[in-house]
Write a protein that holds these residues in place. Sequence first.
Motif, mmCIF file in Angstrom:
data_model
loop_
_atom_site.group_PDB
_atom_site.id
_atom_site.type_symbol
_atom_site.label_atom_id
_atom_site.label_comp_id
_atom_site.label_asym_id
_atom_site.label_seq_id
_atom_site.Cartn_x
_atom_site.Cartn_y
_atom_site.Cartn_z
ATOM 1 N N LYS A 236 0.953 -1.226 0.000
ATOM 2 C CA LYS A 236 0.115 0.063 -0.015
ATOM 3 C C LYS A 236 0.789 1.242 -0.016
ATOM 4 C CE LYS A 236 -4.046 -2.085 2.212
ATOM 5 N NZ LYS A 236 -5.001 -1.981 3.177
ATOM 6 N N GLY A 237 1.995 1.209 0.232
ATOM 7 C CA GLY A 237 3.075 2.323 -0.007
ATOM 8 C C GLY A 237 4.256 2.168 1.183
ATOM 9 N N THR A 238 4.931 3.294 1.136
ATOM 10 C CA THR A 238 5.934 3.355 2.237
ATOM 11 C C THR A 238 5.384 3.566 3.681
ATOM 12 O OG1 THR A 238 6.504 5.586 1.547
ATOM 13 C CG2 THR A 238 7.701 3.859 0.662
ATOM 14 N N GLY A 239 6.164 3.146 4.665
ATOM 15 C CA GLY A 239 5.932 3.643 5.966
ATOM 16 C C GLY A 239 6.698 4.737 6.522
ATOM 17 N N GLU A 240 6.890 4.537 7.782
ATOM 18 C CA GLU A 240 7.918 5.580 8.337
ATOM 19 C C GLU A 240 9.230 5.315 8.102
ATOM 20 O OE1 GLU A 240 6.822 8.510 9.863
ATOM 21 O OE2 GLU A 240 4.837 8.402 9.664
ATOM 22 N N MET A 241 10.237 6.122 8.142
ATOM 23 C CA MET A 241 11.507 5.981 8.058
ATOM 24 C C MET A 241 12.378 6.910 8.977
ATOM 25 S SD MET A 241 14.654 6.913 6.848
ATOM 26 C CE MET A 241 14.554 8.065 5.645
ATOM 27 N N THR A 242 13.199 6.105 9.651
ATOM 28 C CA THR A 242 13.852 7.188 10.517
ATOM 29 C C THR A 242 15.527 6.784 10.472
ATOM 30 O OG1 THR A 242 14.319 7.542 12.977
ATOM 31 C CG2 THR A 242 13.768 5.343 12.487
ATOM 32 N N VAL A 243 16.374 7.884 10.818
ATOM 33 C CA VAL A 243 17.889 7.479 10.894
ATOM 34 C C VAL A 243 18.139 7.247 12.352
ATOM 35 C CG1 VAL A 243 19.942 8.771 10.854
ATOM 36 C CG2 VAL A 243 18.282 9.252 9.156
ATOM 37 N N VAL A 244 18.869 6.124 12.658
ATOM 38 C CA VAL A 244 19.333 5.691 13.955
ATOM 39 C C VAL A 244 20.787 6.037 14.160
ATOM 40 C CG1 VAL A 244 19.331 3.546 15.343
ATOM 41 C CG2 VAL A 244 17.621 3.727 13.326
ATOM 42 N N ASN A 245 20.671 6.920 15.259
ATOM 43 C CA ASN A 245 22.118 7.652 15.540
ATOM 44 C C ASN A 245 22.810 6.697 16.650
ATOM 45 O OD1 ASN A 245 21.591 9.781 13.980
ATOM 46 N ND2 ASN A 245 20.266 10.672 15.425
ATOM 47 N N SER A 246 22.344 5.876 17.041
ATOM 48 C CA SER A 246 23.184 4.716 18.109
ATOM 49 C C SER A 246 23.057 3.328 17.621
ATOM 50 C CB SER A 246 22.327 4.918 19.431
ATOM 51 O OG SER A 246 21.022 4.386 19.432
ATOM 52 N N SER A 247 23.874 2.539 18.255
ATOM 53 C CA SER A 247 23.678 1.223 18.041
ATOM 54 C C SER A 247 22.216 0.553 18.472
ATOM 55 C CB SER A 247 24.840 0.427 18.776
ATOM 56 O OG SER A 247 24.791 0.455 20.247
ATOM 57 N N ILE A 248 21.757 -0.496 17.849
ATOM 58 C CA ILE A 248 20.556 -0.865 18.100
ATOM 59 C C ILE A 248 20.618 -2.192 18.957
ATOM 60 C CG2 ILE A 248 18.587 -1.939 16.964
ATOM 61 C CD1 ILE A 248 18.985 -0.507 14.727
ATOM 62 N N ASN A 249 19.964 -2.094 20.115
ATOM 63 C CA ASN A 249 19.658 -3.149 21.001
ATOM 64 C C ASN A 249 18.237 -3.285 21.059
ATOM 65 O OD1 ASN A 249 18.794 -1.389 22.962
ATOM 66 N ND2 ASN A 249 20.769 -1.098 23.786
ATOM 67 N N ALA A 250 18.083 -4.391 21.951
ATOM 68 C CA ALA A 250 16.456 -4.620 22.226
ATOM 69 C C ALA A 250 15.511 -3.542 22.465
ATOM 70 C CB ALA A 250 16.158 -5.699 23.154
ATOM 71 N N GLN A 251 15.965 -2.605 23.363
ATOM 72 C CA GLN A 251 15.295 -1.637 23.950
ATOM 73 C C GLN A 251 15.182 -0.535 22.763
ATOM 74 O OE1 GLN A 251 13.250 -1.221 26.635
ATOM 75 N NE2 GLN A 251 12.409 0.446 25.507
ATOM 76 N N VAL A 252 16.293 -0.056 22.298
ATOM 77 C CA VAL A 252 16.024 0.784 21.090
ATOM 78 C C VAL A 252 15.239 0.302 19.954
ATOM 79 C CG1 VAL A 252 17.662 1.987 19.226
ATOM 80 C CG2 VAL A 252 18.431 1.707 21.672
ATOM 81 N N TYR A 253 15.284 -0.908 19.608
ATOM 82 C CA TYR A 253 14.427 -1.521 18.656
ATOM 83 C C TYR A 253 13.051 -1.417 18.826
ATOM 84 C CZ TYR A 253 12.853 -4.721 15.023
ATOM 85 O OH TYR A 253 12.291 -5.057 13.823
ATOM 86 N N ILE A 254 12.738 -1.570 20.118
ATOM 87 C CA ILE A 254 11.481 -1.364 20.572
ATOM 88 C C ILE A 254 10.976 -0.017 20.355
ATOM 89 C CG2 ILE A 254 9.612 -1.510 22.762
ATOM 90 C CD1 ILE A 254 11.132 -3.953 23.612
#
Length: 363
Positions: A236-254
């Motif tokens: 149906k199209g593109t959703g949200e997109m964001t720049v991640v400025n830190s390493s990704i762990n479980a909490q950052v991913y949530i």
Amino acid sequence: MDTCLRLDLLVSLQLKTPAVMTPWRAAGRSGVARTMAPTREMSLETKERIVKLLEEGNSSRMVAKDVGCSQSAVSKIWTKYKQHGMVVKAKRTGRPRKTSKRQDKELKAICLENRKSTTKQMKHKWEEAGANVCDRTVRNRLKEMGFQYRKAKRKPSLTPKQKRTRLQWAKERQSWTVDDWMKVIFSDESRICIGQGDDAETFVWCRSSEIYEEDCLKKATKFPQSLMIWGCMSGKGTGEMTVVNSSINAQVYIDILDSFLIPSIEQMFGDDEIIFQDDNASCHRAKTVKAFLGERHIQSMSWPANSPDLNPIEKNGPTCKADLATAIKESWHQIDEEYCLSLKSMPQRLQAVIKAKGGATKY
């Protein structure tokens, strides 16, 4: 009066005289003479068939019609047969072939042994086997076999276990329709870099049908990049997109899922049920992440490792020296609905994986 009579006589003579092709007419309007394309030599089996049919009492016209050649060709073959008492093979003109069929097979084996070899390297190995050739002969023989020197495709390295998993995953979903795939929201993180990595071109010898063979690929490996982004999309199209400025762990991913995935689902699907796809990164499979998705009644899709070719969201990221993050966001929002509908290719992607027995595909 005499002039008119001569003209009438000339016209009557032209009407009664068979038309003769003049040089300019034979050459065409451009004045360039047309030459017939060289005919292919008749096979020895065809010649023997012509002789056999003539010996059985068939006419040359019937024989010509049967084998698909001209009547004059039948007559010439019959004349030569009566002269020599056997079917004579036409003498070839030009320089004799420098290599035998056996030597050509040796070159093929040398090429398949190491597809990244240059013609010079293969020439040395071939000479060790007894051939006396130059680089051009090596190239010509490989071309006759259908090989071309192509740039190796970059694909993730797959272990036998990963190939089996991909194959099983594709077989389990090969009955899904496009409407089924429209309910899936795909996501991915991507590291974008500028001027880093091994961009050296690698060329291999392969036929057109072998581009994605294991030994024709340039294996791609992951390495640190300059910027990471996360995004999602569906049919149906593109959703949200964001720049991640830190390493990704479980909490950052949530936090990413809560801030960007949930709004994307509400925007594209409302209260309809969806299936969420992400890869097998350790932070994606953490218990807290599974609990978060479960609380929001989001069904998660299992995913085979090292399978970017199964994810329609995979796309080459932009490269920009100034304000890379802004350029990425602008590129993301410029993706049109037609590209998002590329997930219609999911059935074809699965069939490609099945055909490759879990190996790399063209996607």
